[in-house]
Design a protein around this motif. Structure first.
Motif, mmCIF file in Angstrom:
data_model
loop_
_atom_site.group_PDB
_atom_site.id
_atom_site.type_symbol
_atom_site.label_atom_id
_atom_site.label_comp_id
_atom_site.label_asym_id
_atom_site.label_seq_id
_atom_site.Cartn_x
_atom_site.Cartn_y
_atom_site.Cartn_z
ATOM 1 N N ARG A 1 -63.964 49.840 31.961
ATOM 2 C CA ARG A 1 -64.818 49.249 30.934
ATOM 3 C C ARG A 1 -64.015 49.263 29.632
ATOM 4 O O ARG A 1 -64.147 50.172 28.798
ATOM 5 N N GLN B 1 -60.757 34.462 36.848
ATOM 6 C CA GLN B 1 -61.193 35.360 35.773
ATOM 7 C C GLN B 1 -62.506 36.059 36.122
ATOM 8 O O GLN B 1 -62.740 37.201 35.726
ATOM 9 N N ASN B 2 -63.373 35.367 36.887
ATOM 10 C CA ASN B 2 -64.625 35.991 37.309
ATOM 11 C C ASN B 2 -64.374 37.103 38.329
ATOM 12 O O ASN B 2 -65.070 38.122 38.331
ATOM 13 N N ASN C 1 -70.436 41.332 25.732
ATOM 14 C CA ASN C 1 -71.498 42.341 25.838
ATOM 15 C C ASN C 1 -71.389 43.372 24.720
ATOM 16 O O ASN C 1 -72.396 43.848 24.194
ATOM 17 N N HIS D 1 -63.964 47.612 26.790
ATOM 18 C CA HIS D 1 -64.495 47.329 25.454
ATOM 19 C C HIS D 1 -65.490 48.420 25.057
ATOM 20 O O HIS D 1 -66.582 48.509 25.612
ATOM 21 N N ILE E 1 -67.768 46.005 30.209
ATOM 22 C CA ILE E 1 -66.749 45.281 30.966
ATOM 23 C C ILE E 1 -66.269 44.065 30.175
ATOM 24 O O ILE E 1 -65.084 43.781 30.114
ATOM 25 N N GLN E 2 -67.210 43.341 29.538
ATOM 26 C CA GLN E 2 -66.866 42.128 28.813
ATOM 27 C C GLN E 2 -67.030 42.315 27.307
ATOM 28 O O GLN E 2 -67.920 43.034 26.852
ATOM 29 N N LYS E 3 -66.176 41.630 26.552
ATOM 30 C CA LYS E 3 -66.208 41.717 25.098
ATOM 31 C C LYS E 3 -67.511 41.150 24.537
ATOM 32 O O LYS E 3 -68.039 41.654 23.543
ATOM 33 N N THR F 1 -61.622 38.907 38.367
ATOM 34 C CA THR F 1 -61.044 39.998 37.570
ATOM 35 C C THR F 1 -62.141 40.845 36.928
ATOM 36 O O THR F 1 -62.080 42.082 36.938
ATOM 37 N N LYS F 2 -63.169 40.183 36.377
ATOM 38 C CA LYS F 2 -64.294 40.912 35.772
ATOM 39 C C LYS F 2 -65.068 41.691 36.835
ATOM 40 O O LYS F 2 -65.491 42.824 36.616
ATOM 41 N N HIS F 3 -65.233 41.067 37.999
ATOM 42 C CA HIS F 3 -65.973 41.715 39.089
ATOM 43 C C HIS F 3 -65.257 42.970 39.578
ATOM 44 O O HIS F 3 -65.905 43.982 39.888
ATOM 45 N N MET G 1 -63.742 45.142 38.050
ATOM 46 C CA MET G 1 -63.990 46.289 37.168
ATOM 47 C C MET G 1 -65.192 47.109 37.617
ATOM 48 O O MET G 1 -65.312 48.289 37.286
#
Length: 381
Positions: free
Chosen positions: A231, A218-219, A247, A233, A243-245, A221-223, A225
Protein backbone atom coordinates in the motif's frame (compact mmCIF):
# COMPACT_ATOMS: atom_id res chain seq x y z
CA UNK A 1 -18.77 3.90 -48.99
CA UNK A 2 -20.20 1.67 -46.24
CA UNK A 3 -23.57 2.06 -44.47
CA UNK A 4 -21.68 3.22 -41.36
CA UNK A 5 -19.94 5.95 -43.35
CA UNK A 6 -23.23 7.04 -44.92
CA UNK A 7 -24.99 7.21 -41.54
CA UNK A 8 -22.01 9.12 -40.16
CA UNK A 9 -22.34 11.67 -42.97
CA UNK A 10 -26.08 12.06 -42.32
CA UNK A 11 -25.53 12.53 -38.56
CA UNK A 12 -22.78 15.08 -39.13
CA UNK A 13 -24.85 17.00 -41.70
CA UNK A 14 -27.83 16.97 -39.32
CA UNK A 15 -25.71 18.23 -36.41
CA UNK A 16 -24.16 20.98 -38.59
CA UNK A 17 -27.64 22.03 -39.78
CA UNK A 18 -28.95 22.13 -36.19
CA UNK A 19 -25.96 24.21 -35.07
CA UNK A 20 -26.54 26.73 -37.88
CA UNK A 21 -30.23 27.10 -36.98
CA UNK A 22 -29.33 27.83 -33.34
CA UNK A 23 -26.73 30.40 -34.43
CA UNK A 24 -29.29 32.14 -36.65
CA UNK A 25 -31.71 32.39 -33.75
CA UNK A 26 -29.14 33.78 -31.31
CA UNK A 27 -26.71 35.84 -33.37
CA UNK A 28 -28.28 36.42 -36.79
CA UNK A 29 -27.21 35.58 -40.34
CA UNK A 30 -23.85 37.39 -40.08
CA UNK A 31 -22.80 35.01 -37.29
CA UNK A 32 -23.86 32.08 -39.48
CA UNK A 33 -21.72 33.29 -42.38
CA UNK A 34 -18.66 33.66 -40.15
CA UNK A 35 -18.99 30.09 -38.86
CA UNK A 36 -19.39 28.72 -42.39
CA UNK A 37 -16.40 30.71 -43.61
CA UNK A 38 -14.21 29.39 -40.75
CA UNK A 39 -14.79 25.81 -41.95
CA UNK A 40 -13.79 26.20 -45.61
CA UNK A 41 -11.69 23.02 -46.02
CA UNK A 42 -14.00 20.13 -46.97
CA UNK A 43 -13.15 16.43 -47.28
CA UNK A 44 -14.02 15.20 -50.80
CA UNK A 45 -14.74 11.69 -49.47
CA UNK A 46 -17.12 12.21 -46.53
CA UNK A 47 -17.97 15.92 -46.66
CA UNK A 48 -16.55 16.71 -43.21
CA UNK A 49 -15.34 20.32 -42.89
CA UNK A 50 -12.28 21.75 -41.14
CA UNK A 51 -11.09 25.25 -40.30
CA UNK A 52 -7.50 24.67 -41.44
CA UNK A 53 -5.75 22.83 -44.26
CA UNK A 54 -3.52 20.98 -41.77
CA UNK A 55 -6.54 19.43 -40.01
CA UNK A 56 -7.95 18.34 -43.39
CA UNK A 57 -4.59 16.77 -44.37
CA UNK A 58 -4.47 14.83 -41.09
CA UNK A 59 -8.06 13.66 -41.62
CA UNK A 60 -7.38 12.52 -45.22
CA UNK A 61 -4.90 9.92 -43.95
CA UNK A 62 -7.86 7.84 -42.73
CA UNK A 63 -9.33 7.60 -46.24
CA UNK A 64 -5.93 7.11 -47.87
CA UNK A 65 -5.17 4.17 -45.61
CA UNK A 66 -8.63 2.64 -46.18
CA UNK A 67 -8.11 2.68 -49.96
CA UNK A 68 -4.45 1.64 -49.91
CA UNK A 69 -2.84 -1.73 -50.50
CA UNK A 70 -0.56 -2.93 -47.67
CA UNK A 71 2.67 -4.86 -48.17
CA UNK A 72 2.33 -8.14 -46.20
CA UNK A 73 6.03 -8.12 -45.37
CA UNK A 74 6.76 -4.59 -44.16
CA UNK A 75 3.17 -3.26 -43.76
CA UNK A 76 3.89 -0.15 -45.85
CA UNK A 77 0.87 1.34 -47.67
CA UNK A 78 0.60 1.84 -51.47
CA UNK A 79 -2.17 3.39 -53.63
CA UNK A 80 -2.56 0.34 -55.93
CA UNK A 81 -1.33 -3.20 -56.63
CA UNK A 82 1.03 -2.06 -59.40
CA UNK A 83 2.96 0.19 -57.00
CA UNK A 84 3.01 -2.64 -54.47
CA UNK A 85 4.52 -5.00 -57.10
CA UNK A 86 7.34 -2.52 -57.76
CA UNK A 87 7.91 -2.16 -54.02
CA UNK A 88 8.07 -5.95 -53.54
CA UNK A 89 11.07 -6.13 -55.87
CA UNK A 90 12.74 -3.32 -53.91
CA UNK A 91 12.30 -5.01 -50.50
CA UNK A 92 15.56 -7.01 -50.46
CA UNK A 93 16.21 -7.28 -46.71
CA UNK A 94 14.24 -10.19 -45.26
CA UNK A 95 14.41 -11.41 -41.66
CA UNK A 96 15.43 -15.11 -41.62
CA UNK A 97 13.52 -15.69 -38.37
CA UNK A 98 10.07 -14.18 -38.99
CA UNK A 99 10.11 -13.43 -42.74
CA UNK A 100 9.43 -9.71 -42.44
CA UNK A 101 11.07 -7.67 -45.23
CA UNK A 102 12.51 -4.16 -45.34
CA UNK A 103 13.43 -1.66 -48.06
CA UNK A 104 16.25 -0.06 -46.10
CA UNK A 105 19.09 -1.92 -44.45
CA UNK A 106 18.96 0.36 -41.39
CA UNK A 107 15.38 -0.69 -40.61
CA UNK A 108 16.32 -4.34 -41.14
CA UNK A 109 19.28 -4.06 -38.70
CA UNK A 110 17.04 -2.39 -36.09
CA UNK A 111 14.44 -5.16 -36.52
CA UNK A 112 16.99 -7.93 -36.01
CA UNK A 113 17.72 -6.55 -32.53
CA UNK A 114 14.22 -7.71 -31.50
CA UNK A 115 15.39 -11.30 -32.02
CA UNK A 116 18.91 -10.84 -30.63
CA UNK A 117 17.81 -8.77 -27.62
CA UNK A 118 20.45 -6.11 -28.32
CA UNK A 119 19.74 -2.62 -26.90
CA UNK A 120 22.72 -0.46 -27.98
CA UNK A 121 21.31 2.96 -27.08
CA UNK A 122 21.43 3.62 -23.33
CA UNK A 123 20.10 6.62 -21.42
CA UNK A 124 22.87 8.30 -19.43
CA UNK A 125 20.36 9.57 -16.85
CA UNK A 126 18.38 6.46 -15.82
CA UNK A 127 20.16 3.60 -17.60
CA UNK A 128 17.17 2.52 -19.69
CA UNK A 129 18.25 1.04 -23.04
CA UNK A 130 16.64 1.04 -26.48
CA UNK A 131 16.77 -0.85 -29.76
CA UNK A 132 16.53 2.24 -31.99
CA UNK A 133 18.30 5.59 -31.81
CA UNK A 134 14.97 7.34 -32.45
CA UNK A 135 13.39 5.74 -29.38
CA UNK A 136 16.38 6.81 -27.28
CA UNK A 137 16.08 10.39 -28.56
CA UNK A 138 12.36 10.54 -27.72
CA UNK A 139 13.02 9.11 -24.25
CA UNK A 140 15.63 11.80 -23.49
CA UNK A 141 12.89 14.44 -23.69
CA UNK A 142 11.57 13.12 -20.38
CA UNK A 143 14.82 14.20 -18.69
CA UNK A 144 15.39 17.43 -20.65
CA UNK A 145 11.77 18.56 -20.39
CA UNK A 146 11.66 19.30 -24.13
CA UNK A 147 8.12 19.70 -25.52
CA UNK A 148 8.50 20.58 -29.21
CA UNK A 149 4.83 20.28 -30.24
CA UNK A 150 2.61 23.25 -29.31
CA UNK A 151 -1.14 23.58 -29.86
CA UNK A 152 -1.79 26.93 -31.56
CA UNK A 153 -5.36 27.06 -30.23
CA UNK A 154 -4.83 26.57 -26.48
CA UNK A 155 -1.04 26.75 -26.09
CA UNK A 156 -0.67 23.30 -24.54
CA UNK A 157 2.69 21.66 -25.31
CA UNK A 158 3.54 18.00 -25.88
CA UNK A 159 6.59 15.77 -25.80
CA UNK A 160 5.46 13.34 -28.49
CA UNK A 161 3.88 13.94 -31.89
CA UNK A 162 1.28 11.21 -31.34
CA UNK A 163 0.05 12.92 -28.14
CA UNK A 164 -0.09 16.26 -29.94
CA UNK A 165 -2.14 14.83 -32.84
CA UNK A 166 -4.55 13.14 -30.41
CA UNK A 167 -4.95 16.46 -28.54
CA UNK A 168 -5.71 18.38 -31.76
CA UNK A 169 -8.72 16.12 -32.32
CA UNK A 170 -10.28 17.67 -29.20
CA UNK A 171 -10.46 20.97 -31.10
CA UNK A 172 -11.49 19.48 -34.47
CA UNK A 173 -13.93 16.98 -32.96
CA UNK A 174 -12.44 14.24 -35.12
CA UNK A 175 -12.79 10.66 -33.80
CA UNK A 176 -11.23 8.50 -36.54
CA UNK A 177 -11.22 5.14 -34.75
CA UNK A 178 -14.68 3.57 -34.82
CA UNK A 179 -15.77 0.31 -33.19
CA UNK A 180 -17.11 -2.05 -35.87
CA UNK A 181 -19.44 -3.73 -33.33
CA UNK A 182 -21.24 -0.89 -31.51
CA UNK A 183 -20.22 2.15 -33.57
CA UNK A 184 -18.59 4.05 -30.71
CA UNK A 185 -15.72 6.24 -31.92
CA UNK A 186 -12.44 7.27 -30.30
CA UNK A 187 -9.75 9.90 -30.75
CA UNK A 188 -6.85 7.51 -30.05
CA UNK A 189 -6.07 4.07 -31.45
CA UNK A 190 -4.96 2.65 -28.09
CA UNK A 191 -8.32 3.64 -26.53
CA UNK A 192 -10.11 1.97 -29.44
CA UNK A 193 -8.04 -1.22 -29.06
CA UNK A 194 -8.82 -1.41 -25.33
CA UNK A 195 -12.52 -0.90 -26.06
CA UNK A 196 -12.56 -3.73 -28.63
CA UNK A 197 -11.51 -6.16 -25.88
CA UNK A 198 -14.91 -5.61 -24.27
CA UNK A 199 -16.56 -7.20 -27.30
CA UNK A 200 -13.97 -9.96 -27.78
CA UNK A 201 -13.92 -10.61 -23.99
CA UNK A 202 -10.13 -10.74 -24.27
CA UNK A 203 -8.42 -10.25 -20.90
CA UNK A 204 -4.73 -10.90 -21.55
CA UNK A 205 -3.35 -9.97 -18.12
CA UNK A 206 -3.97 -12.74 -15.59
CA UNK A 207 -3.13 -12.84 -11.89
CA UNK A 208 -0.83 -15.85 -11.22
CA UNK A 209 -2.19 -16.26 -7.67
CA UNK A 210 -5.98 -16.17 -8.02
CA UNK A 211 -6.50 -16.39 -11.78
CA UNK A 212 -8.45 -13.13 -12.10
CA UNK A 213 -7.81 -11.50 -15.48
CA UNK A 214 -7.76 -7.90 -16.66
CA UNK A 215 -7.91 -5.97 -19.92
CA UNK A 216 -5.16 -3.52 -18.93
CA UNK A 217 -1.79 -4.32 -17.40
CA UNK A 218 -2.05 -1.40 -14.94
CA UNK A 219 -5.21 -2.92 -13.45
CA UNK A 220 -3.37 -6.20 -12.87
CA UNK A 221 -0.52 -4.29 -11.19
CA UNK A 222 -3.00 -2.65 -8.78
CA UNK A 223 -4.70 -6.00 -8.16
CA UNK A 224 -1.41 -7.71 -7.28
CA UNK A 225 -1.03 -5.34 -4.33
CA UNK A 226 -3.95 -7.15 -2.69
CA UNK A 227 -1.83 -10.31 -2.57
CA UNK A 228 1.47 -8.63 -1.69
CA UNK A 229 -0.09 -6.31 0.91
CA UNK A 230 1.69 -3.35 -0.67
CA UNK A 231 0.00 0.00 0.00
CA UNK A 232 2.45 2.65 -1.28
CA UNK A 233 0.31 5.77 -0.67
CA UNK A 234 0.34 6.75 3.03
CA UNK A 235 -1.55 9.56 4.76
CA UNK A 236 0.99 11.85 6.49
CA UNK A 237 -1.50 12.74 9.25
CA UNK A 238 -2.92 9.42 10.43
CA UNK A 239 -0.66 6.88 8.76
CA UNK A 240 -3.45 5.07 6.89
CA UNK A 241 -2.19 3.66 3.62
CA UNK A 242 -3.83 3.01 0.26
CA UNK A 243 -3.18 1.02 -2.89
CA UNK A 244 -4.11 3.88 -5.24
CA UNK A 245 -3.18 7.56 -5.05
CA UNK A 246 -6.76 8.62 -5.88
CA UNK A 247 -7.97 6.89 -2.70
CA UNK A 248 -5.41 8.77 -0.62
CA UNK A 249 -6.51 12.07 -2.19
CA UNK A 250 -10.11 11.34 -1.26
CA UNK A 251 -9.07 10.33 2.27
CA UNK A 252 -7.07 13.52 2.87
CA UNK A 253 -10.30 15.56 2.67
CA UNK A 254 -11.39 13.90 5.93
CA UNK A 255 -8.60 15.73 7.79
CA UNK A 256 -9.72 19.14 6.54
CA UNK A 257 -12.88 21.15 7.19
CA UNK A 258 -13.33 21.58 3.45
CA UNK A 259 -16.67 20.38 2.05
CA UNK A 260 -16.55 21.50 -1.60
CA UNK A 261 -19.63 19.65 -2.89
CA UNK A 262 -22.81 21.55 -1.98
CA UNK A 263 -26.43 20.63 -2.67
CA UNK A 264 -28.03 23.42 -4.76
CA UNK A 265 -31.47 22.77 -3.22
CA UNK A 266 -30.88 22.60 0.54
CA UNK A 267 -27.29 23.80 0.91
CA UNK A 268 -25.99 20.67 2.60
CA UNK A 269 -22.35 20.10 1.74
CA UNK A 270 -20.18 17.02 1.40
CA UNK A 271 -16.50 16.27 1.35
CA UNK A 272 -16.82 13.87 -1.57
CA UNK A 273 -18.76 14.12 -4.82
CA UNK A 274 -20.18 10.62 -4.35
CA UNK A 275 -21.77 11.79 -1.09
CA UNK A 276 -23.53 14.65 -2.85
CA UNK A 277 -24.72 12.32 -5.64
CA UNK A 278 -26.25 9.95 -3.09
CA UNK A 279 -27.90 12.90 -1.30
CA UNK A 280 -29.46 14.35 -4.47
CA UNK A 281 -31.64 11.26 -4.83
CA UNK A 282 -33.62 12.55 -1.80
CA UNK A 283 -34.67 15.65 -3.75
CA UNK A 284 -35.20 14.07 -7.16
CA UNK A 285 -36.73 10.83 -5.92
CA UNK A 286 -35.04 9.13 -8.86
CA UNK A 287 -33.69 5.61 -8.69
CA UNK A 288 -32.45 5.15 -12.25
CA UNK A 289 -30.57 1.88 -11.71
CA UNK A 290 -33.03 -1.03 -11.69
CA UNK A 291 -32.42 -4.74 -11.25
CA UNK A 292 -33.58 -6.65 -14.35
CA UNK A 293 -34.37 -9.72 -12.25
CA UNK A 294 -36.45 -8.40 -9.34
CA UNK A 295 -37.11 -4.78 -10.31
CA UNK A 296 -35.52 -3.23 -7.21
CA UNK A 297 -34.05 0.18 -8.04
CA UNK A 298 -31.16 2.23 -6.67
CA UNK A 299 -30.02 5.83 -6.79
CA UNK A 300 -26.43 4.86 -7.52
CA UNK A 301 -24.89 2.33 -9.88
CA UNK A 302 -22.66 0.96 -7.11
CA UNK A 303 -25.78 0.04 -5.12
CA UNK A 304 -27.15 -1.92 -8.08
CA UNK A 305 -23.77 -3.63 -8.61
CA UNK A 306 -23.72 -4.84 -5.00
CA UNK A 307 -27.34 -5.97 -5.25
CA UNK A 308 -26.75 -7.95 -8.46
CA UNK A 309 -24.19 -10.08 -6.63
CA UNK A 310 -27.04 -11.43 -4.52
CA UNK A 311 -28.53 -12.89 -7.71
CA UNK A 312 -25.28 -14.01 -9.35
CA UNK A 313 -23.65 -15.28 -6.16
CA UNK A 314 -20.49 -13.38 -7.06
CA UNK A 315 -18.18 -12.64 -4.13
CA UNK A 316 -15.17 -10.96 -5.75
CA UNK A 317 -13.25 -10.04 -2.61
CA UNK A 318 -11.42 -13.07 -1.19
CA UNK A 319 -9.30 -13.34 1.94
CA UNK A 320 -5.84 -14.60 1.02
CA UNK A 321 -5.37 -16.15 4.47
CA UNK A 322 -8.48 -18.31 4.87
CA UNK A 323 -10.20 -18.12 1.46
CA UNK A 324 -13.44 -16.58 2.75
CA UNK A 325 -15.02 -14.29 0.15
CA UNK A 326 -17.20 -11.19 0.40
CA UNK A 327 -19.56 -9.13 -1.73
CA UNK A 328 -18.11 -5.78 -0.67
CA UNK A 329 -14.50 -4.71 -0.28
CA UNK A 330 -15.15 -2.99 3.07
CA UNK A 331 -16.36 -6.32 4.51
CA UNK A 332 -13.13 -8.00 3.41
CA UNK A 333 -11.02 -5.24 4.99
CA UNK A 334 -12.87 -5.63 8.30
CA UNK A 335 -12.45 -9.41 8.12
CA UNK A 336 -8.68 -9.17 7.42
CA UNK A 337 -8.15 -7.71 10.90
CA UNK A 338 -9.06 -11.10 12.37
CA UNK A 339 -5.80 -12.44 10.95
CA UNK A 340 -3.69 -9.55 12.24
CA UNK A 341 -2.94 -8.04 15.63
CA UNK A 342 -3.79 -4.61 14.30
CA UNK A 343 -6.55 -2.79 16.22
CA UNK A 344 -6.49 0.68 14.63
CA UNK A 345 -9.58 2.41 16.05
CA UNK A 346 -9.04 3.82 19.55
CA UNK A 347 -11.57 5.61 21.77
CA UNK A 348 -10.39 9.15 22.63
CA UNK A 349 -12.27 9.01 25.96
CA UNK A 350 -11.07 5.77 27.55
CA UNK A 351 -8.43 4.46 25.15
CA UNK A 352 -10.22 1.19 24.39
CA UNK A 353 -9.41 -0.13 20.91
CA UNK A 354 -11.60 -1.66 18.25
CA UNK A 355 -10.93 -3.41 14.98
CA UNK A 356 -13.67 -1.67 13.01
CA UNK A 357 -14.78 1.95 12.85
CA UNK A 358 -18.42 0.90 13.20
CA UNK A 359 -17.75 -0.83 16.52
CA UNK A 360 -15.94 2.27 17.78
CA UNK A 361 -18.93 4.48 16.88
CA UNK A 362 -21.29 2.22 18.84
CA UNK A 363 -18.91 2.39 21.82
CA UNK A 364 -18.67 6.20 21.63
CA UNK A 365 -22.44 6.50 22.04
CA UNK A 366 -22.10 5.15 25.59
CA UNK A 367 -19.76 8.00 26.50
CA UNK A 368 -22.17 10.51 25.03
CA UNK A 369 -25.05 9.06 27.01
CA UNK A 370 -22.99 9.15 30.23
CA UNK A 371 -21.68 12.72 29.73
CA UNK A 372 -22.86 15.51 32.17
CA UNK A 373 -24.28 17.57 29.29
CA UNK A 374 -26.38 14.66 28.20
CA UNK A 375 -27.69 14.07 31.76
CA UNK A 376 -28.60 17.75 32.21
CA UNK A 377 -30.48 17.69 28.92
CA UNK A 378 -32.42 14.64 30.11
CA UNK A 379 -33.30 16.37 33.44
CA UNK A 380 -34.71 19.39 31.59
CA UNK A 381 -37.01 17.14 29.64
Amino acid sequence: MTDTDTSGMINEDTEDHRDLIELEETSGSSRKQKIQASKCFTCSHCGKRFNSKGHLTTHMRIHNREKSVICPRCEKCFPNKETLAIHSKECPHTCPQCGKSFTHKGNFVAHMRIHTGEHPYTCSECGKSFIQKKSHKLHMRIHTGERPYTCLQCGKRFTYKESFEAHMRIHTGERPYTCSVCGKSFREKKTHDLHMMIHTEERPHTCPQCGKSFIQKQNLTKHMMIHTGERPHTCPQCGKSFIQKINLTGHMILHTAERPHTCPQCGKSYKRKIGLSAHMVIHTGQSPYSCVQCGKSYGQKSGLDYHMRAHTGERPYTCIDCGKSFIQKCNLMSHMMIHTEKIPHACVECGKKFKTEGTLKIHMRRHLEESPDSKRADEKH
